[in-house]
Structures are given as C-alpha cells and as structure tokens.
Design a protein around this motif. Structure first.
Motif, short mmCIF file in Angstrom:
data_model
loop_
_atom_site.label_atom_id
_atom_site.label_comp_id
_atom_site.label_asym_id
_atom_site.label_seq_id
_atom_site.Cartn_x
_atom_site.Cartn_y
_atom_site.Cartn_z
N PHE A 1 -14.23 22.15 -4.36
CA PHE A 1 -14.04 23.34 -3.55
C PHE A 1 -13.65 22.93 -2.13
CE2 PHE A 1 -15.78 27.92 -3.73
CZ PHE A 1 -14.90 28.36 -2.78
N VAL A 2 -12.57 23.50 -1.63
CA VAL A 2 -12.16 23.30 -0.24
C VAL A 2 -12.19 24.66 0.45
CG1 VAL A 2 -10.34 22.56 1.33
CG2 VAL A 2 -10.71 21.34 -0.81
N PHE A 3 -12.95 24.75 1.54
CA PHE A 3 -13.13 25.99 2.25
C PHE A 3 -12.10 26.13 3.38
CE2 PHE A 3 -17.23 24.82 0.53
CZ PHE A 3 -17.70 25.99 -0.02
N GLN A 4 -11.99 27.37 3.88
CA GLN A 4 -11.14 27.62 5.04
C GLN A 4 -11.63 26.81 6.24
OE1 GLN A 4 -10.70 31.77 5.98
NE2 GLN A 4 -10.00 31.38 8.05
N ASN A 5 -12.95 26.77 6.42
CA ASN A 5 -13.55 25.99 7.49
C ASN A 5 -14.05 24.68 6.89
OD1 ASN A 5 -13.20 27.99 9.53
ND2 ASN A 5 -14.89 29.13 8.60
N TYR A 6 -13.29 23.61 7.10
CA TYR A 6 -13.60 22.31 6.53
C TYR A 6 -15.01 21.88 6.95
CZ TYR A 6 -11.77 21.63 11.21
OH TYR A 6 -11.52 21.77 12.54
N ALA A 7 -15.74 21.28 6.01
CA ALA A 7 -17.10 20.79 6.27
C ALA A 7 -17.07 19.27 6.20
CB ALA A 7 -18.08 21.37 5.25
N ILE A 8 -16.69 18.65 7.32
CA ILE A 8 -16.53 17.20 7.39
C ILE A 8 -17.72 16.58 8.13
CG2 ILE A 8 -15.10 15.36 8.39
CD1 ILE A 8 -13.89 16.70 5.94
N PHE A 9 -18.15 15.41 7.67
CA PHE A 9 -19.19 14.67 8.37
C PHE A 9 -18.54 13.94 9.54
CE2 PHE A 9 -20.65 14.68 3.85
CZ PHE A 9 -21.71 15.56 4.01
N THR A 10 -18.68 14.50 10.74
CA THR A 10 -17.94 13.97 11.88
C THR A 10 -18.48 12.61 12.36
OG1 THR A 10 -19.34 15.31 13.34
CG2 THR A 10 -17.21 16.24 12.69
N HIS A 11 -19.71 12.26 11.98
CA HIS A 11 -20.26 10.97 12.39
C HIS A 11 -19.79 9.83 11.49
CE1 HIS A 11 -22.97 12.31 9.21
NE2 HIS A 11 -23.37 11.05 9.07
N MET A 12 -19.11 10.19 10.38
CA MET A 12 -18.61 9.19 9.44
C MET A 12 -17.14 8.90 9.70
SD MET A 12 -20.14 10.35 5.74
CE MET A 12 -21.89 10.47 5.40
N THR A 13 -16.66 7.78 9.19
CA THR A 13 -15.24 7.47 9.26
C THR A 13 -14.50 8.26 8.18
OG1 THR A 13 -15.38 5.65 7.68
CG2 THR A 13 -15.76 5.11 10.00
N VAL A 14 -13.19 8.24 8.28
CA VAL A 14 -12.36 8.89 7.26
C VAL A 14 -12.65 8.28 5.90
CG1 VAL A 14 -9.98 9.22 6.46
CG2 VAL A 14 -10.55 9.58 8.88
N ARG A 15 -12.75 6.96 5.83
CA ARG A 15 -13.02 6.29 4.56
C ARG A 15 -14.37 6.74 4.00
NH1 ARG A 15 -11.06 1.76 2.28
NH2 ARG A 15 -10.08 1.06 4.22
N GLU A 16 -15.38 6.80 4.85
CA GLU A 16 -16.72 7.19 4.38
C GLU A 16 -16.74 8.64 3.89
OE1 GLU A 16 -19.40 4.25 7.27
OE2 GLU A 16 -18.76 6.23 7.98
N ASN A 17 -16.00 9.51 4.57
CA ASN A 17 -15.91 10.89 4.11
C ASN A 17 -15.26 10.98 2.74
OD1 ASN A 17 -16.66 13.39 5.90
ND2 ASN A 17 -16.00 11.82 7.36
N LEU A 18 -14.16 10.25 2.56
CA LEU A 18 -13.45 10.28 1.28
C LEU A 18 -14.31 9.71 0.16
CD1 LEU A 18 -9.85 9.19 2.38
CD2 LEU A 18 -10.58 11.47 1.65
N ALA A 19 -15.11 8.72 0.48
CA ALA A 19 -15.91 8.04 -0.55
C ALA A 19 -17.22 8.75 -0.84
CB ALA A 19 -16.19 6.61 -0.10
N TYR A 20 -17.59 9.74 -0.05
CA TYR A 20 -18.92 10.33 -0.13
C TYR A 20 -19.23 10.88 -1.54
CZ TYR A 20 -22.98 13.21 0.98
OH TYR A 20 -24.23 13.78 1.01
N GLY A 21 -18.33 11.68 -2.07
CA GLY A 21 -18.57 12.27 -3.39
C GLY A 21 -18.60 11.24 -4.49
N LEU A 22 -17.77 10.21 -4.38
CA LEU A 22 -17.74 9.16 -5.40
C LEU A 22 -19.05 8.38 -5.42
CD1 LEU A 22 -14.10 7.88 -4.81
CD2 LEU A 22 -14.91 9.34 -6.68
N LYS A 23 -19.57 8.09 -4.23
CA LYS A 23 -20.85 7.37 -4.17
C LYS A 23 -21.97 8.23 -4.75
CE LYS A 23 -19.77 4.33 -0.27
NZ LYS A 23 -20.11 3.92 1.11
N SER A 24 -21.93 9.53 -4.48
CA SER A 24 -22.94 10.43 -5.02
C SER A 24 -22.91 10.46 -6.55
CB SER A 24 -22.73 11.85 -4.48
OG SER A 24 -22.81 11.89 -3.07
#
Length: 352
Positions: free
Chosen positions: A79-102
């Motif tokens: 699901f991608v929302f109109q208002n993106y919910a990004i972890f701003t304290h993480m890097t782009v790589r860490e954000n992309l990898a978050y779901g895969l690690k979970s």
C-alpha cells in the motif's frame, strides 16, 4: 499475481453510504484505476481491499478466497498512501530494505532486490543518504519503492502523485507502468486525475457518489461513455452535451439544436436528447450544418481551445494550433462525424 473480486460490496458510515453495491472483478496482473472526484468512494473501496476497513455488506475475494475479516498483514498487499510514511532517520537503503528484513529475507537477497528497485526508480545515487533531507518528489518515489520491493501480489496506490510537481508526475506515470509490467502485480490505483488513469491503466472504473458507473479500457470509456457524468469527466475538455430533438429531415434523421443548427444522424428515434460530441471531433467547415459564435480563444501549446456559444448552448472545440483559427466574436461553422456522435436520455442521463 492475484485476482480480486468484489461482489455486492458496500460500506456505510451511519446514515451515509460511502459505497453502494459494487460488483467489480480485477484480473490477475491487471492495472485498474479507480477514477472519480473527491468523495466518490474510491479510497473507501481501496481501504476495504487492503483490510483497513470492514465492508458493511458484500464480499471481497482474492483468487476465490473470502477476505472478509482477514487482517491487512495477512493479505499480501502493498500500500502506498498519498502522504508517504517514510522513516526520516533512516537512509534510503534502510527504508527500502525495511519490509524485506521484517519478512526475514536474507541479506544477499535484500541487497539484490534493493539494488534493482533503486535502479528502476533512479534512487541508486542516494542510497546512503538519510531520508530527512530529501525532496517531496524523492520521498514519494522512495515510498513507492519500499512497498514494491517486497513484491506483493497486490499493489494498492492511493493518489500517490497528488503532492508532487507536474514534471515529476509525468516521469512517475511511465515508471509505475514499467514497475507493474516488470513484476506483473495486480495493481489498483486511486486517482481523481483522468490523465493518470488514461495513460497507465488497462481498465478504468469510473465512480461517483459511491456508485460504480462504468468499467472499460481507456478508449472504451472515452469513446462510449455510459452516462453524462462519464462523458463530462473523461476528456480534457470533457464531452460537449447540447439539448436537442431528433427529427426526420429530408435527407434522413437529424438532431435539431435550435440556434446551433442541425446535425445529421445515422439513426435515432424522435424525441428530446442530449447530443454529445468530443471537442476534438469538431471539424471546421464553411458549409457545415452547425454554427456557433467563438466567445474565447485559448492557445495551449499545440492545441487551441475555442469556447463556443449559440443561444443557450455552450460548447468547446479543440483545434491544431497550426490551423487557421477564427477570432473571438467570429462565427464558426462546423460538422461532427456521424460515428462520433453520442446521444443521451435527458431524464436518466444514460447513453441511448
């Protein structure tokens, strides 16, 4: 890839009906846009597909399995929302990898998939940058990538491009379509922007006031609108609709438009109608059977839009800017191809 079936689906909030009796099947690997104005029920529909809302009545099935009561986490939905919910304290790589690690994906597979999605979405140069300082355009691209990288069977996008600039929207339209082709996900895209729906979707589901009005390919809903709402909503500008009466003329059946003239028809029964034609289908012709006065001339790059009036009738014509254009106040005589005419019942507003 997953087939989505919505049968007699409805949602009410107290006395307010947000969605009424929707029947819609979205095929495996199909890209369907839910299109309509704000408040039409499209986001409510998407939230029920995702499992964020429970239907008041009806069923949602994924590949034949009833999903009523199944929590969002067990639906295999991105699901991608109109208002993106990004972890701003993480890097782009860490954000992309978050779901895969979970999900417990191995480190090597995570690196591979993050690298692929970053390359597709042009995020590779900023993989090690923290999200906190990135532009809105990049953050929305990152939000799409973070949901896509886990390769969900169903990908839901709720107006993901509404907060970004026009140039970026044009880029992302092609990238989202490429993403869907690559992963062959079943994709449902909510938008009020008909250009997004027309350029990306395999089929469009047009909605208004909680009702599904028409489902078809972009060309089907453009060329053969089911009612006057679809006729006006699809197209930029929308379809012209002039009140007239079908009559028998010496040369055959025609529609009498009063001050705007008469237009020959291939067939039709006598009576009041709404006479529909696309602004792009106006053909200037000194001998044409219709005539209207040019009230405004809009020059928009390769197109010129003429605003026309005749009596109580208002219409628009779209011409090539290279063509000779009548001046404001001039009379425009024109014809409309018979196969381009669409007639609607003025009472029910349904296509005849």
């Amino acid at each position: 890839m997953t087939e989505i079936v919505m049968q007699n689906l409805g949602k009410a909030f107290g006395d307010f009906t947000a969605l009424a009796d929707m029947d819609l099947t979205i095929g495996t690997g199909e890209f369907v846009a839910l299109l309509g104005p704000s408040g039409c029920g499209k986001s409510t529909t998407m939230n029920m597909i995702a499992g964020m809302l429970a239907p008041t009545h009806g069923e949602i099935r994924f590949d034949g399995r009833n999903m009523n009561g199944v929590p969002m986490a067990k639906r295999g939905v991105g699901f991608v929302f109109q208002n993106y919910a990004i972890f701003t304290h993480m890097t782009v790589r860490e954000n992309l990898a978050y779901g895969l690690k979970s999900q417990g994906v191995t480190a090597a597979e995570t690196r591979r998939r993050v690298g692929e999605i970053a390359e597709l979405l042009q995020l590779t140069p900023m993989l090690e940058r923290r999200a906190a300082g990135l532009s809105v355009n990049i953050l929305q691209r990152l939000a799409i990538g973070r949901s896509a990288v886990v390769e969900p069977a169903i990908f839901l996008l709720d107006e993901p491009l509404s907060n970004v600039d026009a140039a970026f929207r044009a880029v992302m339209r092609s990238e989202l379509k490429a993403l869907q082709r690559q992963f062959r996900q079943t994709m449902v895209y909510v938008t009020h922007d008909q250009l997004e729906a027309m350029t990306m979707a395999d089929r469009i589901a047009v909605m208004d006031h909680g009702k599904l009005l028409q489902v078809g390919t972009p060309l089907e809903v453009y060329n053969h609108p089911a009612d006057t709402f679809v006729a006006r909503f699809i197209g930029a500008p929308g379809m012209n609709l002039l009140r007239g009466r079908v009559i028998g003329a010496d040369t055959g059946v025609a529609v009498d438009l009063g001050a705007a003239g008469r237009c020959p028809l291939r067939s039709g029964q006598g009576g009041e109608v709404l006479f529909g034609f696309r602004p792009e289908q106006v053909q200037p012709d000194p001998q044409g059977p219709m005539q209207m006065t040019v009230t405004t001339v809009e020059r928009i790059g390769a197109r010129t839009i003429l605003h026309l009036a005749a009596g109580d009738h208002l219409a628009k014509a779209v011409l090539d800017s290279e063509a000779e254009t009548p001046a404001q106040g001039a009379e425009l005589r024109f014809s409309v191809p018979a196969d381009a005419v669409r007639l609607f019942d003025p009472k029910t507003e349904r296509a005849l």
